[in-house]
Each structure stands twice: as structure tokens, then as C-alpha cells.
Scaffold this motif. Structure first.
Motif, PDB file in Angstrom:
ATOM      1  N   ILE A   1       0.827  -1.209   0.000  1.00  0.00           N
ATOM      2  CA  ILE A   1       0.000   0.000   0.000  1.00  0.00           C
ATOM      3  C   ILE A   1       0.863   1.261   0.000  1.00  0.00           C
ATOM      4  O   ILE A   1       0.533   2.264  -0.638  1.00  0.00           O
ATOM      5  N   PHE A   2       1.987   1.190   0.697  1.00  0.00           N
ATOM      6  CA  PHE A   2       2.855   2.366   0.805  1.00  0.00           C
ATOM      7  C   PHE A   2       3.984   2.359  -0.227  1.00  0.00           C
ATOM      8  O   PHE A   2       4.919   3.144  -0.142  1.00  0.00           O
ATOM      9  N   SER A   3       3.878   1.466  -1.211  1.00  0.00           N
ATOM     10  CA  SER A   3       4.825   1.457  -2.324  1.00  0.00           C
ATOM     11  C   SER A   3       4.200   2.233  -3.485  1.00  0.00           C
ATOM     12  O   SER A   3       3.114   2.791  -3.363  1.00  0.00           O
ATOM     13  N   ASN A   4       4.886   2.252  -4.600  1.00  0.00           N
ATOM     14  CA  ASN A   4       4.355   2.910  -5.789  1.00  0.00           C
ATOM     15  C   ASN A   4       3.644   1.937  -6.724  1.00  0.00           C
ATOM     16  O   ASN A   4       3.249   2.309  -7.831  1.00  0.00           O
ATOM     17  N   ASP A   5       3.489   0.687  -6.289  1.00  0.00           N
ATOM     18  CA  ASP A   5       2.856  -0.322  -7.133  1.00  0.00           C
ATOM     19  C   ASP A   5       1.357  -0.071  -7.260  1.00  0.00           C
ATOM     20  O   ASP A   5       0.688   0.254  -6.281  1.00  0.00           O
ATOM     21  N   PHE A   6       0.841  -0.259  -8.469  1.00  0.00           N
ATOM     22  CA  PHE A   6      -0.604  -0.168  -8.649  1.00  0.00           C
ATOM     23  C   PHE A   6      -1.277  -1.466  -8.223  1.00  0.00           C
ATOM     24  O   PHE A   6      -2.244  -1.457  -7.457  1.00  0.00           O
ATOM     25  N   VAL A   7      -0.773  -2.611  -8.692  1.00  0.00           N
ATOM     26  CA  VAL A   7      -1.317  -3.914  -8.302  1.00  0.00           C
ATOM     27  C   VAL A   7      -0.423  -4.523  -7.230  1.00  0.00           C
ATOM     28  O   VAL A   7       0.775  -4.710  -7.450  1.00  0.00           O
ATOM     29  N   VAL A   8      -1.004  -4.816  -6.090  1.00  0.00           N
ATOM     30  CA  VAL A   8      -0.272  -5.415  -4.968  1.00  0.00           C
ATOM     31  C   VAL A   8      -0.753  -6.849  -4.797  1.00  0.00           C
ATOM     32  O   VAL A   8      -1.941  -7.083  -4.553  1.00  0.00           O
ATOM     33  N   ILE A   9       0.162  -7.810  -4.951  1.00  0.00           N
ATOM     34  CA  ILE A   9      -0.192  -9.224  -4.821  1.00  0.00           C
ATOM     35  C   ILE A   9       0.674  -9.839  -3.731  1.00  0.00           C
ATOM     36  O   ILE A   9       1.859 -10.079  -3.934  1.00  0.00           O
ATOM     37  N   PRO A  10       0.111 -10.094  -2.563  1.00  0.00           N
ATOM     38  CA  PRO A  10       0.892 -10.751  -1.512  1.00  0.00           C
ATOM     39  C   PRO A  10       1.069 -12.235  -1.815  1.00  0.00           C
ATOM     40  O   PRO A  10       0.174 -12.871  -2.382  1.00  0.00           O
ATOM     41  N   GLY A  11       2.237 -12.762  -1.452  1.00  0.00           N
ATOM     42  CA  GLY A  11       2.489 -14.190  -1.654  1.00  0.00           C
ATOM     43  C   GLY A  11       3.197 -14.465  -2.967  1.00  0.00           C
ATOM     44  O   GLY A  11       2.674 -14.149  -4.038  1.00  0.00           O
ATOM     45  N   ALA A  12       4.395 -15.059  -2.880  1.00  0.00           N
ATOM     46  CA  ALA A  12       5.183 -15.354  -4.086  1.00  0.00           C
ATOM     47  C   ALA A  12       4.440 -16.277  -5.034  1.00  0.00           C
ATOM     48  O   ALA A  12       4.475 -16.100  -6.256  1.00  0.00           O
ATOM     49  N   GLN A  13       3.748 -17.271  -4.481  1.00  0.00           N
ATOM     50  CA  GLN A  13       3.018 -18.235  -5.299  1.00  0.00           C
ATOM     51  C   GLN A  13       1.935 -17.552  -6.132  1.00  0.00           C
ATOM     52  O   GLN A  13       1.773 -17.824  -7.326  1.00  0.00           O
ATOM     53  N   ALA A  14       1.210 -16.634  -5.503  1.00  0.00           N
ATOM     54  CA  ALA A  14       0.149 -15.910  -6.217  1.00  0.00           C
ATOM     55  C   ALA A  14       0.735 -14.978  -7.268  1.00  0.00           C
ATOM     56  O   ALA A  14       0.161 -14.819  -8.355  1.00  0.00           O
ATOM     57  N   ARG A  15       1.869 -14.362  -6.962  1.00  0.00           N
ATOM     58  CA  ARG A  15       2.501 -13.462  -7.931  1.00  0.00           C
ATOM     59  C   ARG A  15       2.961 -14.223  -9.176  1.00  0.00           C
ATOM     60  O   ARG A  15       2.795 -13.756 -10.304  1.00  0.00           O
ATOM     61  N   ILE A  16       3.511 -15.408  -8.963  1.00  0.00           N
ATOM     62  CA  ILE A  16       3.954 -16.236 -10.089  1.00  0.00           C
ATOM     63  C   ILE A  16       2.758 -16.651 -10.941  1.00  0.00           C
ATOM     64  O   ILE A  16       2.794 -16.581 -12.173  1.00  0.00           O
ATOM     65  N   LEU A  17       1.686 -17.085 -10.283  1.00  0.00           N
ATOM     66  CA  LEU A  17       0.478 -17.515 -10.998  1.00  0.00           C
ATOM     67  C   LEU A  17      -0.084 -16.374 -11.846  1.00  0.00           C
ATOM     68  O   LEU A  17      -0.427 -16.560 -13.015  1.00  0.00           O
ATOM     69  N   ALA A  18      -0.155 -15.184 -11.258  1.00  0.00           N
ATOM     70  CA  ALA A  18      -0.694 -14.032 -11.983  1.00  0.00           C
ATOM     71  C   ALA A  18       0.185 -13.667 -13.170  1.00  0.00           C
ATOM     72  O   ALA A  18      -0.319 -13.320 -14.247  1.00  0.00           O
ATOM     73  N   LYS A  19       1.488 -13.765 -12.975  1.00  0.00           N
ATOM     74  CA  LYS A  19       2.415 -13.412 -14.059  1.00  0.00           C
ATOM     75  C   LYS A  19       2.317 -14.394 -15.223  1.00  0.00           C
ATOM     76  O   LYS A  19       2.275 -13.999 -16.393  1.00  0.00           O
ATOM     77  N   ILE A  20       2.247 -15.691 -14.903  1.00  0.00           N
ATOM     78  CA  ILE A  20       2.128 -16.698 -15.960  1.00  0.00           C
ATOM     79  C   ILE A  20       0.818 -16.516 -16.723  1.00  0.00           C
ATOM     80  O   ILE A  20       0.773 -16.594 -17.954  1.00  0.00           O
ATOM     81  N   SER A  21      -0.269 -16.259 -16.006  1.00  0.00           N
ATOM     82  CA  SER A  21      -1.577 -16.098 -16.657  1.00  0.00           C
ATOM     83  C   SER A  21      -1.585 -14.890 -17.585  1.00  0.00           C
ATOM     84  O   SER A  21      -2.297 -14.874 -18.597  1.00  0.00           O
ATOM     85  N   ARG A  22      -0.795 -13.879 -17.241  1.00  0.00           N
ATOM     86  CA  ARG A  22      -0.752 -12.667 -18.056  1.00  0.00           C
ATOM     87  C   ARG A  22       0.177 -12.815 -19.260  1.00  0.00           C
ATOM     88  O   ARG A  22      -0.155 -12.389 -20.367  1.00  0.00           O
ATOM     89  N   LEU A  23       1.340 -13.443 -19.040  1.00  0.00           N
ATOM     90  CA  LEU A  23       2.342 -13.549 -20.100  1.00  0.00           C
ATOM     91  C   LEU A  23       2.114 -14.734 -21.025  1.00  0.00           C
ATOM     92  O   LEU A  23       2.417 -14.664 -22.224  1.00  0.00           O
ATOM     93  N   LEU A  24       1.587 -15.825 -20.460  1.00  0.00           N
ATOM     94  CA  LEU A  24       1.374 -17.048 -21.249  1.00  0.00           C
ATOM     95  C   LEU A  24      -0.051 -17.557 -21.025  1.00  0.00           C
ATOM     96  O   LEU A  24      -0.258 -18.633 -20.448  1.00  0.00           O
ATOM     97  N   PRO A  25      -1.042 -16.803 -21.449  1.00  0.00           N
ATOM     98  CA  PRO A  25      -2.431 -17.156 -21.126  1.00  0.00           C
ATOM     99  C   PRO A  25      -2.878 -18.522 -21.643  1.00  0.00           C
ATOM    100  O   PRO A  25      -3.577 -19.249 -20.936  1.00  0.00           O
ATOM    101  N   ASP A  26      -2.481 -18.896 -22.860  1.00  0.00           N
ATOM    102  CA  ASP A  26      -2.902 -20.186 -23.412  1.00  0.00           C
ATOM    103  C   ASP A  26      -2.268 -21.340 -22.644  1.00  0.00           C
ATOM    104  O   ASP A  26      -2.938 -22.332 -22.312  1.00  0.00           O
TER     105      ASP A  26
END
Length: 273
Positions: free
Chosen positions: A229-254
Motif C-alpha cells: 500500500i505504501f509502495s508505488n505499485d498499482f497492483v499489490v499481490i501478496p504471496g510469491a506463489q500468487a505473484r507467479i500464478l498471476a504473471k504466468i496467466s498474463r504472459l502465457l495465457p494459453d
């Protein structure tokens, strides 16, 4: 209660779960905090006042913007304009689409999405006033990882949280020139009363699939959320596992969807055997 130069935070859904935990952290950081919730206000304030006396609570229904207008005005009269607004009010009904009534679907949209709109709209005049006072206020929406990727058994919840992410994205652009910052938080499953209740009747398919994003204790999740919340990030995703999942879904959706399908088929076959 006299106003002072302390920073002020407003937290909707502040009587339980993520909202309550974030409120505790704000109070420890010397914030004046106003919490807003539909239920549990008195008990929450009784607990929070042990941390700091600069806490007050208001009973609201985020589905009713008139209520928000009235209570936000009272909050300003008590502690001044907000430096930070966290909208954490929300509900989840974990049912398959064919089992969910139209009323249950609409209730999630009304509280999670329309409620987010109502909170932001009612707060906007006060956020603008804060800017005039030399502040740089921030509006934070608590969405969900289910607002970034779909999840079995979450038609209403995902629809509402995808909407919250979209709402936040547009407000980030529209309010930028007005010097009001916007962020959206997309946590995976967090061990809150909402999740505890959901586990009683939720689908085992949903429970198994959700583990792809991981599950976090509320204290650990909120530590990361608070930092974000106190960073400059627009999307804040707690948890490394969730961040990886979100990144894969965005970069390699198929590729992501194919892997989800395989996982889903295995889960359903295992439960059927």
C-alpha cells in the motif's frame, strides 16, 4: 475528540479480516483511523482501542451511498480529511453457477463492485479536499487474485472482483491529474472469517484449485499488503506463489489455461473415484 496533525486513514470492512488487521497496523503507525462496517463495529473498536485511542467506528452499508455520504461527513468532522482510504468491504458466496441463485450472484456484485464504486464516489469530495490541504491521498481497493484469474465455483465472486480491478484501473488514470493515487490489492486465499465460513459448504474442487495460488495466514498477508500500500505499485499481490500464478496467466495465457484444465480434470477424476 480534537483534531491533530496525525495522518488519517479510513477502512471499510474494518471490523474483521483483512480490514481489521490493516487497521491494527495503521494504529501502531500513529494513524487516526475510522473504520466502517455493516456489523461488528462496537466489538472491533473495543479491541482496537487497546492499541490506540485514535480509533472510531461507523456502521454503514456500502450498498447505500447516502449512508456513506453521511458517515464520511461525520468522520471528517471528527478526524479531518483522509490521507488513505482502504475499501476492504466484501463478501464471497462459493457456489457453482448452476447452484447459485440470481439473488446470490447480484448480492456479490452489489457489495463487492457497486459497493466499491459507492465508497469511492462518496469519498471523492473528501479526497479532493485533502489535496487542497496539501495532502496526496491514496485510494486502495481490496480485490482478489480471483479478480485476475478465474476460479472454479466463483462465478459471482470473480465477476465482481474482475470488475473491481477494472474500476481501480480506470480511476488510477482519471484521478492521477487530481493528485489522488489509486492501488488495488489482489491477495490469494487469506485465512479470514470469510474463508472459514466458505470452507464449511464450498466445493472441494474449488478448495483444491485455489491452492495453485497458495493460502496465507492473515498476519503474513497483511504484512505484505501493508508494505505494498505504501509502495508505488498499482497492483499489490501478496504471496510469491500468487505473484507467479498471476504473471504466468498474463504472459502465457494459453499455456496457463491448458495447465489449469489438466489440473481441473485430475481433481474431478480423483473426487469421482
Amino acid at each position: 475528540m480534537k483534531k491533530n496533525m496525525s495522518k488519517t486513514a479510513w477502512v471499510t470492512g474494518g471490523s474483521s479480516g483483512i480490514g481489521l488487521e490493516l487497521t491494527k497496523r495503521l494504529l501502531k503507525d500513529q494513524y487516526q483511523v475510522c473504520i466502517f462496517a455493516h456489523t461488528g463495529i462496537q466489538q472491533a473498536v473495543k479491541e482496537l482501542i487497546k492499541i490506540s485511542s485514535t480509533i472510531t467506528g461507523f456502521e454503514v452499508d456500502v450498498q447505500n451511498e447516502n449512508t456513506m455520504d453521511e458517515k464520511f461527513a461525520e468522520a471528517v468532522a471528527q478526524f479531518g480529511t483522509p490521507d488513505l482510504l482502504i475499501n476492504s468491504a466484501g463478501i464471497s458466496i462459493a457456489k457453482n453457477f448452476d447452484d447459485m441463485t440470481s439473488q446470490e450472484f447480484e448480492r456479490q456484485i452489489q457489495i463487492n463492485l457497486v459497493g466499491s464504486r459507492n465508497v469511492a464516489h462518496a469519498a471523492l469530495p473528501h479526497l479532493k479536499q485533502a489535496v487542497q490541504q496539501g495532502k496526496r491521498p491514496k485510494l486502495v481497493f481490496i480485490a482478489s487474485a480471483a479478480g485476475l484469474v478465474g476460479c472454479y465455483g466463483y462465478t459471482g465472486y470473480c465477476a465482481s472482483k474482475f470488475g473491481v480491478v477494472g474500476l481501480a484501473e480506470v480511476l488510477r488514470m482519471e484521478l492521477r491529474s487530481q493528485k489522488i493515487d489509486v492501488a488495488v490489492v489482489c491477495p490469494p486465499e487469506v485465512d479470514t472469517p470469510l474463508v472459514t465460513e466458505e470452507r464449511k459448504n464450498g466445493s472441494p474442487v474449488t478448495a483444491a484449485l485455489k491452492q495453485l495460488g497458495g493460502s496465507m495466514p492473515v498476519e503474513k498477508a497483511c504484512k505484505e499488503i501493508y508494505q505494498g500500500i505504501f509502495s508505488n505499485d498499482f497492483v499489490v499481490i501478496p504471496g510469491a506463489q500468487a505473484r507467479i500464478l498471476a504473471k504466468i496467466s498474463r504472459l502465457l495465457p494459453d499455456t496457463y489455461r491448458k495447465q489449469i484444465d489438466k489440473k481441473l480434470d485430475k481433481i474431478i477424476q480423483r473426487l469421482a473415484s
